[in-house]
Each structure stands twice: as C-alpha cells, then as structure tokens.
Motif scaffolding. Structure first.
Motif, PDB file in Angstrom:
ATOM      1  N   HIS A 131      -1.310  -4.713  -9.526  1.00 28.51           N
ATOM      2  CA  HIS A 131      -0.519  -3.805  -8.503  1.00 28.51           C
ATOM      3  C   HIS A 131      -0.735  -2.254  -9.095  1.00 28.51           C
ATOM      4  O   HIS A 131       0.198  -1.524  -8.495  1.00 28.51           O
ATOM      5  CB  HIS A 131       0.821  -4.127  -8.442  1.00 28.51           C
ATOM      6  N   GLY A 132      -1.413  -1.919  -9.922  1.00 30.34           N
ATOM      7  CA  GLY A 132      -1.749  -0.471 -10.249  1.00 30.34           C
ATOM      8  C   GLY A 132      -1.723   0.450  -9.302  1.00 30.34           C
ATOM      9  O   GLY A 132      -0.824   1.448  -9.392  1.00 30.34           O
ATOM     10  N   ALA A 133      -2.200   0.278  -8.147  1.00 21.95           N
ATOM     11  CA  ALA A 133      -2.274   1.414  -6.971  1.00 21.95           C
ATOM     12  C   ALA A 133      -1.248   1.080  -6.021  1.00 21.95           C
ATOM     13  O   ALA A 133      -1.068   1.940  -4.953  1.00 21.95           O
ATOM     14  CB  ALA A 133      -3.636   1.142  -6.422  1.00 21.95           C
ATOM     15  N   HIS A 134      -0.517   0.030  -6.172  1.00 20.71           N
ATOM     16  CA  HIS A 134       0.498  -0.402  -5.329  1.00 20.71           C
ATOM     17  C   HIS A 134       1.866   0.467  -5.481  1.00 20.71           C
ATOM     18  O   HIS A 134       2.123   1.207  -6.460  1.00 20.71           O
ATOM     19  CB  HIS A 134       0.707  -1.683  -5.255  1.00 20.71           C
ATOM     20  N   ASP A 170       0.625   2.675 -11.469  1.00 22.98           N
ATOM     21  CA  ASP A 170       0.121   3.365 -12.482  1.00 22.98           C
ATOM     22  C   ASP A 170       0.854   4.440 -12.941  1.00 22.98           C
ATOM     23  O   ASP A 170       1.172   4.852 -14.205  1.00 22.98           O
ATOM     24  CB  ASP A 170      -1.250   3.700 -11.820  1.00 22.98           C
ATOM     25  N   GLU A 189       0.893  -1.062   0.019  1.00 22.38           N
ATOM     26  CA  GLU A 189       0.139  -0.048   0.024  1.00 22.38           C
ATOM     27  C   GLU A 189       0.989   1.187  -0.038  1.00 22.38           C
ATOM     28  O   GLU A 189       1.760   1.414   0.530  1.00 22.38           O
ATOM     29  CB  GLU A 189      -0.804   0.106   1.231  1.00 22.38           C
ATOM     30  N   ASP A 219       0.797   5.771  -0.541  1.00 16.32           N
ATOM     31  CA  ASP A 219       0.061   7.153  -0.856  1.00 16.32           C
ATOM     32  C   ASP A 219       1.031   7.822  -1.557  1.00 16.32           C
ATOM     33  O   ASP A 219       0.790   9.549  -1.729  1.00 16.32           O
ATOM     34  CB  ASP A 219      -0.424   7.733   0.417  1.00 16.32           C
ATOM     35  N   GLN A 242       1.113  -3.724 -13.393  1.00 15.57           N
ATOM     36  CA  GLN A 242      -0.280  -3.110 -13.449  1.00 15.57           C
ATOM     37  C   GLN A 242      -1.140  -4.310 -13.733  1.00 15.57           C
ATOM     38  O   GLN A 242      -2.221  -4.168 -12.997  1.00 15.57           O
ATOM     39  CB  GLN A 242      -0.209  -2.132 -14.429  1.00 15.57           C
ATOM     40  N   ALA A 292       2.543   5.477  -7.090  1.00 18.39           N
ATOM     41  CA  ALA A 292       2.201   3.916  -7.336  1.00 18.39           C
ATOM     42  C   ALA A 292       2.516   3.523  -8.683  1.00 18.39           C
ATOM     43  O   ALA A 292       2.977   4.267  -9.591  1.00 18.39           O
ATOM     44  CB  ALA A 292       0.553   4.195  -7.326  1.00 18.39           C
TER      45      ALA A 292
END
Length: 284
Positions: A271-274, A233, A226, A228, A267, A231
């Motif tokens: 895992h795009g948001a990872h 993407d 995770e 913030d 992606q 990422a």
C-alpha cells in the motif's frame, strides 16, 4: 434537536416515576440528581453509604430493587455490578461501562430472568447530565425509559453490545488525539515552546483533519485507496523523522514508533502508493 423538542420528548416518555440508582460516584450522583430534578421518586444505593438531597437511601441493592420500576446502574465495572443483580429487577438500564461482550452477557442474563434490559453509555461529563448537550448512546430494548432525564438518547439497534462498541470506538479516537497532542506539546517543550503558543495551531489543524474523515470512511468502505496526495510511503518517512526527532530531543518515542510500525506494515503489504486510509487493511 432543539431544547423545546428535547423537553417535549422527555415529557412524553416520563411516565415511570420510581427509579433506583446504584452507584453514587460523580456520574451516578449526577444521574440521580437529574432524576430528582425531573420529579421522579428516586432511591439510591452506594457501596459506601452516601446521601443525596431529594432521594431515599437503600441499605442493600435488594431494597433498591424493591423500591423501583426501573433500576439504573452506574458502577465502576461489570465485575462489581454482576453479583448485585437480581431477577427482582423489573427494568435494568445499565450505564456501567464495559465491553460489548459484557453487555451481551448481561442482556442474556436479563432475558433468562424476565428483566427488561437497556444497555447505554454516557457521552458527557457529569456537569452536562440533564441537558440536551449530553448524548446517551444505547442499544437493546427500544424504549427510552428514563434516558431523557439524562440527555438526548440515541438508539443504536437491538444488539445490546452496540452501545459499548461505539463508546470504545469513540474513546479510541479521543485517546489517540489526546496522546498525539501531548506528544507534540512535549516535543515542542524541549525548545521552550509553550502549550499556549502551540494549542491554537493544533486546534485549527485538528478541525481541518476532521473534514477529511467522511472521504476516508468512504475509501475504507469501498476499499479503493488510489491517491494523488499523501501516500503511505511519504507518511512512513515522516513518522521515521518524528520518532528520530523525539529521541534526539529526549522525549519518549513510543507513540511515533508504534505508528511508524503500523504504517510500515501497510507499506510492506503493497500500500505504499495508496492513501492513509489503506492502513485499515493492516488493522483489519
């Protein structure tokens, strides 16, 4: 380890005096010279006969083996080294670069023939040999033997393949960083930016990136990605822009294209948001 501690440890370990060195390239010559400088009785052998001050030259590998308690090899490849080995060797310190499996195969040969075996890699340039700035990663037998003459030994375990595995892993980081730097220099060069102008910025940036590695390593260990911040993407889009810009500027785009493909596959695996660390799930 301080210079004095390094010297004290070397003196404690320097009981073996008769050493033969096989291979007198730049690195092999530096190893032999370091042994001479520490008072060892050194015999050398090279496929193309060479002389080195303070050493005796052997006409054959067998003659070199007979003259020594410890044989240090620093040859071009394991394929060159393997036919030369003999059960007449008492202790073999292999500093010939190779794969983990080649190191393990040599360790098995040594065990079958009653030869003590240490497999090592040299994390230094020839000019650093004989100083504490040189690190010698080694695995297999725990005894250091002559390694303290070359630099600071770092033992990586009883598995003879571990030194070679660490060597290639570290070199992979180096090759990737150097290739990225050269890609950047070529890209900026299309607009007249010189390496002298760009390099200080690159060095500062790389130093900042290095600070992030421990955290990234922990992410890969726990497989928790995770984030913030940056990422996957976002990085897929950025790598697409880099590859397109390289092509537009007339620069080879193979490197950014390969990275784009790697990140895009991460992606596609969800895992795009990872974080970037999640790319290891594709590599694994």
């Amino acid at each position: 380890m301080s210079r004095q501690q390094w010297r004290t440890e070397y003196c404690r370990m320097a009981e073996i005096k008769k050493v033969s060195v096989l291979g007198l390239g730049r690195m092999g010559g530096a190893l032999a010279a370091a042994l001479v400088g520490e008072g060892h009785d050194v015999t050398v052998w090279n496929r193309t006969p060479k002389t080195l001050p303070g050493t005796k030259s052997a006409a054959t590998p067998g003659e070199a083996f007979e003259a020594a308690d410890v044989v240090v090899t620093c040859l071009s490849t394991h394929d060159v080294q393997q036919p030369l080995l003999s059960k007449n060797i008492k202790t073999l310190v292999n500093l010939t670069s190779g794969t983990p499996e080649q190191a393990r195969a040599t360790a098995r040969w040594a065990q079958d023939n009653g030869v003590e075996y240490v497999d090592g890699v040299i994390m230094a340039v020839p000019q650093q040999i004989g100083t504490p700035g040189a690190k010698i990663l080694y695995s297999g037998q725990r005894e250091h033997h002559v390694l303290h003459a070359f630099g600071e030994p770092v033992h990586l375990g009883e598995d003879a393949g571990m030194a070679a595995l660490h060597d290639l892993a570290l070199l992979g980081v180096m090759w990737s960083a150097f290739a990225g730097y050269l890609q950047a220099v070529a890209l900026l060069g299309t607009e007249g930016v010189t390496p002298q102008q760009f390099t200080p910025m690159a060095v500062e940036f790389l130093n900042e990136m290095g600070v992030l590695l421990p955290e990234m390593g922990e992410e890969t260990r726990h497989r928790v990605y995770e984030t913030d911040v940056s990422a996957v993407d976002i990085n897929v889009s950025g790598l697409r822009m880099l590859a397109d810009t390289a092509a537009q500027q007339g620069v080879d785009a193979a490197l950014p294209e390969a990275l784009h493909d790697l990140f895009r596959r991460a992606q596609q695996k969800g895992h795009g948001a990872h974080s970037i660390a999640s790319v290891i799930e594709v590599i694994r």
